[in-house]
Scaffold this active site. Structure first.
Site, mmCIF file in Angstrom:
data_model
loop_
_atom_site.group_PDB
_atom_site.id
_atom_site.type_symbol
_atom_site.label_atom_id
_atom_site.label_comp_id
_atom_site.label_asym_id
_atom_site.label_seq_id
_atom_site.Cartn_x
_atom_site.Cartn_y
_atom_site.Cartn_z
ATOM 1 N N ASP A 84 -23.163 11.191 37.201
ATOM 2 C CA ASP A 84 -23.399 12.398 36.395
ATOM 3 C C ASP A 84 -23.384 12.077 34.899
ATOM 4 O OD1 ASP A 84 -22.463 13.069 38.991
ATOM 5 O OD2 ASP A 84 -21.897 15.075 38.313
ATOM 6 N N HIS A 86 -24.585 14.966 32.524
ATOM 7 C CA HIS A 86 -24.278 16.316 32.030
ATOM 8 C C HIS A 86 -24.512 16.507 30.533
ATOM 9 C CE1 HIS A 86 -23.025 18.358 35.624
ATOM 10 N NE2 HIS A 86 -22.209 17.368 35.953
ATOM 11 N N ASP A 113 -27.606 15.188 38.097
ATOM 12 C CA ASP A 113 -26.784 15.957 37.140
ATOM 13 C C ASP A 113 -26.971 15.444 35.709
ATOM 14 O OD1 ASP A 113 -25.951 17.594 39.162
ATOM 15 O OD2 ASP A 113 -23.810 17.378 38.758
ATOM 16 N N ASP A 116 -26.760 20.610 31.959
ATOM 17 C CA ASP A 116 -25.648 21.568 32.080
ATOM 18 C C ASP A 116 -24.354 21.020 31.471
ATOM 19 O OD1 ASP A 116 -26.975 23.704 33.199
ATOM 20 O OD2 ASP A 116 -26.455 23.207 35.267
ATOM 21 N N ARG A 117 -23.539 21.962 30.986
ATOM 22 C CA ARG A 117 -22.217 21.709 30.401
ATOM 23 C C ARG A 117 -22.292 21.036 29.032
ATOM 24 N NH1 ARG A 117 -18.121 23.122 33.746
ATOM 25 N NH2 ARG A 117 -18.463 23.122 35.980
ATOM 26 N N ASN A 145 -27.090 18.477 42.085
ATOM 27 C CA ASN A 145 -27.010 19.911 42.374
ATOM 28 C C ASN A 145 -27.256 20.759 41.128
ATOM 29 O OD1 ASN A 145 -24.271 18.939 41.581
ATOM 30 N ND2 ASN A 145 -23.718 21.091 41.801
ATOM 31 N N HIS A 146 -27.056 20.186 39.931
ATOM 32 C CA HIS A 146 -27.294 20.968 38.717
ATOM 33 C C HIS A 146 -28.772 21.026 38.341
ATOM 34 C CE1 HIS A 146 -23.367 22.291 37.089
ATOM 35 N NE2 HIS A 146 -22.936 21.407 37.978
ATOM 36 N N HIS A 197 -26.667 12.138 45.285
ATOM 37 C CA HIS A 197 -25.750 12.819 44.384
ATOM 38 C C HIS A 197 -24.473 13.261 45.092
ATOM 39 C CE1 HIS A 197 -24.324 15.030 40.964
ATOM 40 N NE2 HIS A 197 -24.142 16.086 41.729
ATOM 41 N N ARG A 275 -16.881 24.626 48.180
ATOM 42 C CA ARG A 275 -18.070 24.843 47.356
ATOM 43 C C ARG A 275 -18.962 25.962 47.894
ATOM 44 N NH1 ARG A 275 -18.891 20.642 43.474
ATOM 45 N NH2 ARG A 275 -17.956 18.635 44.004
ATOM 46 N N HIS A 302 -21.194 13.451 41.716
ATOM 47 C CA HIS A 302 -20.892 14.852 42.026
ATOM 48 C C HIS A 302 -19.479 15.318 41.720
ATOM 49 C CE1 HIS A 302 -21.753 18.665 43.879
ATOM 50 N NE2 HIS A 302 -21.179 18.433 45.035
#
Length: 412
Positions: A84, A86, A113, A116-117, A145-146, A197, A275, A302
Site C-alpha cells: 500500500d 495511499h 491501494d 485515499d487517505r 480495495n481502495h 492485495h 470487514r 491490505h
C-alpha cells in the site's frame, strides 16, 4: 530566490514515453507538492495530458489477464514487490530511487491501494501509470480495495480530484474509476510467488437456485462457512473484474475476496465479518494453496499498523512487513509500503511505522529480501480530503448501503 517552476507537462508527439519524460513528471509533481496550491495542479498537468496518459495506460491494463504471469525473468534480474502507498507521493519517490527504477532487469509488482487517505493520491497513481506505459512488461499494477468508487468516495480520493481539477474534476475522477476497473487482480512471479492485495479467494461454485411461483428465482442464501472452499487459479482467470465496487454477494465474489480478504491464525475459511466482505483464511488454507499450485510464497498487503493493532495472533506492522504463516510448502507475507501511516491521524500518538518492500531474485524468486525504510521528512503541509476523525475505519465493517451494488457497471 524563488524556485523556477517547471514548464507545463506536454504529451509527446506520437505518444511514446521516454525515461526522461517519466522522471520529469515525478520531479514536477514533487515540486508542485511544495510550491502550488492543489487547485493549481492543472497548470502543470493539463487535462488533455491526463486524458492521454490514462487512456494509453487503460488500454494496456484492460488487455492483461486477471492474474498476470511474470515469466522469462533473467538470472540477473530482480522483482520488487510493493504494498500500500495511499497517496504518500514522497515515500513512493524515495522507494523507487532506493530500490532502483524499473529497467530491463528490474521488475516491479505494485499490490494496490495507490490512493485515499494521503494527500497526493492522484499524483501517485499518475506516476505509476507513466511507468506502466513506459515499461508495460516490467511494471505491473494490481488493484487494491481502495481502487473503487465506494472507498474513494469515503477516504478522500474523490474530493482530492475535485479539489485539484475543479470544473473538470468529475471528468478526471470518472476516468480514474474506469482505469481502476482495468487493473489486474493478482500476479504469479516465475511460477513460484502469488501476489494480490488482500489474498486468497473462494470457489464461486454455488448451489443452483430453486424456482418459486411464476418461475421467479428464489435468492440464494450466503453459503455456510463449512461449505466454503478455496478457489483455483482457473476460477480466478474467469472472474469478471471490471466492476467499480466488487460485490460481497452473488456469483462474482472472487474480485471482492482477492481485494478484501485477510489471513487468520484460525484454521479454515470463514466470512470476514470484521470487514463485511471477503474471507479470513487460516494457515491450513495457505498450505493448501501453495501446495496445489506448486508455489513457495504468497505476498499480500491490505493491512497497515492500524489494522494490525486489532488482530489477534498476527504481527505488528512496525517494520512494514510481517511473516504471517510459515507452513510446510512456504510462507505468507504481508507487505505495507506507506511509512508513518496514516498521513492524517486523529490521535496524538502516531504509529511511526516503517514502510517496506520485498526484493525477489534468482534462481527461483521465492527467497524474499525485505527492505524497511523511514518516512520522508519533512513532507509538504497539506489538508486532508476526508473527515479522518469521524469516517468509518476501512478496516472495520463497510457500510454496504453506501456501496453501489449494481454489478453491471458500464466502463467510464
Amino acid at each position: 530566490m524563488e524556485p523556477v517552476p517547471p514548464s507545463p507537462i506536454t504529451w509527446p508527439n506520437g505518444g511514446g514515453l521516454t525515461t526522461e519524460w517519466v522522471h520529469g513528471l515525478m520531479s514536477s509533481f514533487e515540486w508542485s507538492s511544495w510550491n502550488l496550491l492543489p487547485s493549481q495542479l492543472p497548470s502543470l498537468m493539463p487535462v488533455n495530458v491526463f486524458d492521454s496518459l490514462v487512456l494509453t495506460a487503460s488500454k494496456i491494463l484492460h488487455k492483461e489477464r486477471n492474474c498476470v504471469h511474470i515469466d522469462d525473468i533473467d538470472s540477473d534480474s530482480a522483482v520488487v514487490v510493493v504494498g500500500d502507498i495511499h497517496g504518500q507521493l514522497h515515500d513512493l519517490l524515495f522507494l523507487l530511487k532506493d530500490s532502483g527504477f524499473p529497467c530491463q532487469n528490474r521488475f516491479y509488482v505494485f499490490n494496490g491501494d495507490y490512493v485515499d487517505r494521503g494527500a497526493w493520491g492522484l499524483e501517485t497513481f499518475l506516476v505509476l501509470l507513466s511507468w506502466k506505459v513506459l515499461m508495460p512488461d516490467r511494471v505491473f499494477l494490481l488493484r487494491g480495495n481502495h481502487e473503487s468508487k465506494y472507498c474513494t468516495s469515503m477516504y478522500g480520493f474523490e474530493q482530492e480530484v475535485l479539489t485539484k481539477y475543479g470544473d473538470k474534476g468529475r471528468h478526471v475522477y470518472r476516468k480514474c474509476l474506469g482505469c481502476f476497473e482495468g487493473l489486474p487482480l493478482a500476479s504469479i512471479i516465475s511460477g513460484r510467488v502469488y501476489t494480490a492485495h488482500g489474498g486468497l479467494f473462494r470457489s464461486p461454485v454455488l448451489p443452483k437456485r430453486t424456482r418459486g411461483k411464476k418461475n421467479r428465482r428464489v435468492p440464494l442464501l450466503p453459503p455456510e462457512p463449512s461449505s466454503l472452499k478455496l478457489g483455483t487459479l482457473e476460477e480466478l482467470k474467469q472472474a469478471r473484474r471490471s466492476v467499480l465496487d466488487p460485490p460481497w454477494e452473488g456469483p462474482n465474489l472472487i474480485p471482492g475476496d482477492v481485494l478484501w480478504s485477510d489471513p487468520s491464525m484460525t484454521p479454515g475459511l470463514s466470512p470476514n465479518k470484521g470487514r463485511g466482505i471477503g474471507l479470513l483464511w487460516g494457515p491450513d488454507c495457505t498450505e493448501e494453496f501453495l501446495k496445489k499450485f506448486e508455489l513457495k510464497l504468497i505476498i499480500r498487503s491490505h493491512e497497515g499498523p492500524d489494522a494490525r493493532e486489532k488482530r489477534d495472533g498476527l504481527g505488528a506492522m512496525d517494520k512494514g512487513y510481517t511473516i504471517d504463516h510459515e507452513v510446510e510448502s512456504g510462507k505468507l507475507i504481508t507487505i505495507f509500503s506507506a511509512p508513518d501511516y496514516p498521513q492524517f491521524q486523529a490521535t496524538e500518538d502516531r504509529y511511526k511505522n516503517k514502510g517496506a518492500y520485498v526484493i525477489l531474485k534468482a534462481p527461483d524468486f521465492s527467497d524474499p529480501q525485505f527492505r524497511s525504510f523511514e518516512a520522508v521528512t519533512p513532507r509538504p503541509k497539506a489538508n486532508p480530503y476526508y473527515d479522518f476523525e469521524n469516517v468509518i475505519d476501512s478496516d472495520d465493517e463497510m457500510d454496504k448501503s453506501a456501496m453501489d451494488t449494481n454489478d453491471e457497471q458500464p466502463n467510464h
